[in-house]
Motif scaffolding. Structure first.
Motif, PDB file in Angstrom:
ATOM      1  N   TYR A   3      -1.106  11.160   6.640  1.00  0.00           N
ATOM      2  CA  TYR A   3      -2.132  10.223   6.204  1.00  0.00           C
ATOM      3  C   TYR A   3      -2.545  10.436   4.753  1.00  0.00           C
ATOM      4  O   TYR A   3      -2.868  11.550   4.337  1.00  0.00           O
ATOM      5  CB  TYR A   3      -3.344  10.324   7.123  1.00  0.00           C
ATOM      6  N   VAL A   4      -2.558   9.346   4.014  1.00  0.00           N
ATOM      7  CA  VAL A   4      -2.901   9.391   2.597  1.00  0.00           C
ATOM      8  C   VAL A   4      -4.246  10.070   2.383  1.00  0.00           C
ATOM      9  O   VAL A   4      -4.399  10.932   1.507  1.00  0.00           O
ATOM     10  CB  VAL A   4      -2.915   7.972   2.001  1.00  0.00           C
ATOM     11  N   GLY A   5      -5.215   9.727   3.195  1.00  0.00           N
ATOM     12  CA  GLY A   5      -6.570  10.225   3.001  1.00  0.00           C
ATOM     13  C   GLY A   5      -6.746  11.706   3.246  1.00  0.00           C
ATOM     14  O   GLY A   5      -7.786  12.278   2.871  1.00  0.00           O
ATOM     15  N   ASP A   6      -5.758  12.346   3.851  1.00  0.00           N
ATOM     16  CA  ASP A   6      -5.858  13.773   4.151  1.00  0.00           C
ATOM     17  C   ASP A   6      -5.467  14.653   2.964  1.00  0.00           C
ATOM     18  O   ASP A   6      -5.674  15.856   3.007  1.00  0.00           O
ATOM     19  CB  ASP A   6      -4.984  14.137   5.344  1.00  0.00           C
ATOM     20  N   TYR A   7      -4.887  14.064   1.943  1.00  0.00           N
ATOM     21  CA  TYR A   7      -4.397  14.841   0.813  1.00  0.00           C
ATOM     22  C   TYR A   7      -5.389  14.789  -0.341  1.00  0.00           C
ATOM     23  O   TYR A   7      -5.829  13.718  -0.741  1.00  0.00           O
ATOM     24  CB  TYR A   7      -3.025  14.322   0.365  1.00  0.00           C
ATOM     25  N   ALA A  55      10.243   2.025  -5.045  1.00  0.00           N
ATOM     26  CA  ALA A  55       8.809   2.289  -5.014  1.00  0.00           C
ATOM     27  C   ALA A  55       8.471   3.325  -6.081  1.00  0.00           C
ATOM     28  O   ALA A  55       9.367   3.957  -6.650  1.00  0.00           O
ATOM     29  CB  ALA A  55       8.391   2.826  -3.648  1.00  0.00           C
ATOM     30  N   VAL A  56       7.178   3.487  -6.309  1.00  0.00           N
ATOM     31  CA  VAL A  56       6.709   4.656  -7.041  1.00  0.00           C
ATOM     32  C   VAL A  56       6.497   5.758  -6.010  1.00  0.00           C
ATOM     33  O   VAL A  56       5.821   5.547  -5.002  1.00  0.00           O
ATOM     34  CB  VAL A  56       5.406   4.361  -7.794  1.00  0.00           C
ATOM     35  N   TYR A  57       7.080   6.912  -6.268  1.00  0.00           N
ATOM     36  CA  TYR A  57       6.997   8.031  -5.341  1.00  0.00           C
ATOM     37  C   TYR A  57       5.997   9.059  -5.867  1.00  0.00           C
ATOM     38  O   TYR A  57       6.050   9.446  -7.036  1.00  0.00           O
ATOM     39  CB  TYR A  57       8.374   8.676  -5.170  1.00  0.00           C
ATOM     40  N   GLU A  94       0.823  -1.191   0.000  1.00  0.00           N
ATOM     41  CA  GLU A  94       0.000   0.000   0.000  1.00  0.00           C
ATOM     42  C   GLU A  94       0.870   1.259   0.000  1.00  0.00           C
ATOM     43  O   GLU A  94       2.047   1.227   0.349  1.00  0.00           O
ATOM     44  CB  GLU A  94      -0.913   0.003   1.228  1.00  0.00           C
ATOM     45  N   ARG A  95       0.241   2.346  -0.394  1.00  0.00           N
ATOM     46  CA  ARG A  95       0.934   3.630  -0.379  1.00  0.00           C
ATOM     47  C   ARG A  95       1.244   4.029   1.064  1.00  0.00           C
ATOM     48  O   ARG A  95       0.400   3.887   1.949  1.00  0.00           O
ATOM     49  CB  ARG A  95       0.064   4.676  -1.062  1.00  0.00           C
TER      50      ARG A  95
END
Length: 123
Positions: free
Chosen positions: A106-110, A92-94, A44-45
């Protein structure tokens, strides 16, 4: 239309360095915290680093502290990730991401994301 465009990825040997750049357009850059995330193969990211509106406030995941440095140039609407002492586990993919005002891990905050750039570290 907001666009985030990453560049600077590539193939590097373990112990080497890369500098990623993320150029932003379509938003008032100085109002956005910026983050770097990565997604290793099959995983996961995950959070890598973030920088707030001011240049002072930064945050890193433990595995990259003392090796990676995030910075921003508000005059160029660009955020950077200097990566030193690269390890195969950094492969990884950045992705860069933008969040209104406050930095977050947190991923979801962006709300805005780039398309990603591949970083491959060979052993």
């Amino acid at each position: 239309q907001v666009q985030l465009v990453e560049s600077g990825g590539g193939l590097v040997q373990a112990g080497g360095s890369l500098r990623l750049s993320c150029s932003a357009s379509g938003l008032t850059f100085v109002r956005y915290a910026m983050g770097w995330f990565r997604q290793p193969p099959g995983k996961e990211r995950e959070f890598v680093a973030a920088i707030g509106l001011s240049f002072v406030r930064t945050n890193y995941t433990d595995s990259v502290k003392d090796r990676f440095t995030i910075s921003r140039d508000n005059a160029k609407n660009t955020v950077y990730l200097q990566m030193n002492s690269l390890e195969p586990e950094d492969t990884a993919v950045y992705y860069c991401a933008a969040r209104d005002l406050f930095l977050s891990r947190y991923v979801g905050d962006y709300g805005y994301w780039g398309q990603g750039t591949q970083v491959t570290v060979s052993s």
